[in-house]
Design an enzyme around this catalytic site. Structure first.
Site, PDB file in Angstrom:
ATOM      1  N   SER A 124       0.868  -1.348   0.007  1.00  0.00           N
ATOM      2  CA  SER A 124       0.007  -0.123   0.015  1.00  0.00           C
ATOM      3  C   SER A 124       0.817   1.116   0.010  1.00  0.00           C
ATOM      4  O   SER A 124       0.395   2.318  -0.464  1.00  0.00           O
ATOM      5  CB  SER A 124      -1.008  -0.132   1.314  1.00  0.00           C
ATOM      6  OG  SER A 124      -0.211  -0.111   2.334  1.00  0.00           O
ATOM      7  N   ASP A 165      -3.575   6.674  11.061  1.00  0.00           N
ATOM      8  CA  ASP A 165      -3.340   5.154  11.090  1.00  0.00           C
ATOM      9  C   ASP A 165      -2.125   4.513  11.575  1.00  0.00           C
ATOM     10  O   ASP A 165      -2.050   3.314  11.734  1.00  0.00           O
ATOM     11  CB  ASP A 165      -4.048   4.235   9.981  1.00  0.00           C
ATOM     12  CG  ASP A 165      -3.166   4.474   8.798  1.00  0.00           C
ATOM     13  OD1 ASP A 165      -2.047   5.138   8.812  1.00  0.00           O
ATOM     14  OD2 ASP A 165      -3.569   4.056   7.632  1.00  0.00           O
ATOM     15  N   HIS A 223       0.506   4.117   7.236  1.00  0.00           N
ATOM     16  CA  HIS A 223       0.781   4.738   6.006  1.00  0.00           C
ATOM     17  C   HIS A 223       1.365   6.011   5.693  1.00  0.00           C
ATOM     18  O   HIS A 223       1.164   7.112   6.728  1.00  0.00           O
ATOM     19  CB  HIS A 223      -0.726   4.702   4.991  1.00  0.00           C
ATOM     20  CG  HIS A 223      -1.214   3.378   4.907  1.00  0.00           C
ATOM     21  ND1 HIS A 223      -2.561   2.975   5.604  1.00  0.00           N
ATOM     22  CD2 HIS A 223      -0.970   2.333   3.997  1.00  0.00           C
ATOM     23  CE1 HIS A 223      -2.679   1.786   5.257  1.00  0.00           C
ATOM     24  NE2 HIS A 223      -1.771   1.427   4.460  1.00  0.00           N
TER      25      HIS A 223
END
Length: 289
Positions: A50, A251, A254
């Protein structure tokens, strides 16, 4: 009368030649413009999970649409779409590749713009997005030879090359998902080395330059084991950029848009040093301002 007729014929012929010359110049110009964007590309593969596909600017599964200056579109930077066609690259680069998650800003465009800024002769650039994070991430074992992700990476790379150009490098950012299990964390280095060797062999590029990122965040407790493996890679033509210290989203997993904006140029500088310095081992680390 005869002299006037001769003069008229001469002027008519001259006009025709002028029109033909102008038309020829237009054809050559268009051919040159087409060739500059479709042939002779410097192809760069983007792979991992990601943080390579990009989550910069994504909040509550919605991208804010903010594209920093370093990541703006450039006519000399192209992207291979999911349906294997070349288009002008723009964020999010992985929107049709990492389809089970909301993509935002990644490092690819900032990398490409920095690359062309420092070495315009590398253009045009052809970026080949292959990273997949999805909602849960992807582990290194999911990128092993014979897996779906590996086969997709090889297939897209070969199509990109067939369309004109040469594969000049790969950016790799992955590893957060391998911090959950101690076994996976300890196996990470061996699996990563095997991936790089297999990819080089299957693409017929034994010295393919690869710049990888040492992770800045983790899904589990074994982050330092994975980071040690990444920072300790000693394969020829492989360099490691350390993302530790770059700002994260809420979060805590990321990279933010600001982080990707900084990571891209770090990757480009590492790639150019790798390109020029051959086998000299070097590590690149983020230093806060």
């Amino acid at each position: 009368m005869a002299s006037n007729s001769t003069l008229n014929n001469f002027l008519s012929l001259n006009n025709k030649l002028t029109i033909m010359l102008a038309f020829l110049c237009l054809v050559l110009h268009l051919a040159s413009a087409y060739g500059s964007t479709s042939k002779g590309k410097t192809i760069i593969l983007l792979a991992g999970q990601s943080n390579m596909s990009g989550r910069g600017g994504v909040h509550n599964n919605t991208w804010d649409g903010v594209v920093p200056l370093q990541s703006q579109p450039n006519p000399s930077i192209l992207r291979l779409t999911a349906n294997l066609t070349w288009v002008e690259a723009r964020e999010p680069l992985h929107k049709d590749i990492d389809v089970h998650a909301t993509c935002g800003v990644g490092p690819g465009m900032a990398f490409a713009n920095r690359l062309l800024q420092r070495d315009p002769g590398l253009g045009p650039l052809g970026l080949v997005p292959c990273a997949v994070g999805g909602p849960r991430g992807t582990s290194i074992s999911e990128w092993g030879r014979g897996t779906f992700l590996y086969k997709q990476l090889v297939r897209r790379a070969k199509v990109a090359r067939r369309e004109g150009g040469s594969i000049r490098g790969m950016l790799w950012y992955q590893g957060e998902s391998d911090t959950v299990s101690e076994v996976d964390a300890r196996m990470y280095k061996m699996r990563l080395v095997n991936l790089f060797r297999n990819l080089r062999a299957d693409l017929g590029t034994p010295s393919l330059p690869i710049v990888l990122v040492a992770i800045a965040s983790a899904n589990g407790p074994y982050i330092e084991t994975v980071r040690k493996a990444q920072l300790g890679i000693t394969l020829a033509k492989v360099r490691c950029v350390d993302a530790k210290g770059l700002p994260l989203l809420e979060d805590k997993r990321h990279l933010s848009t600001l982080a990707q904006e900084r990571l891209g140029p770090m990757l480009a500088d590492a790639f150019l040093t790798l390109k020029r310095c051959g086998l000299t081992k070097q590590k690149y680390a983020y230093q806060s301002l």
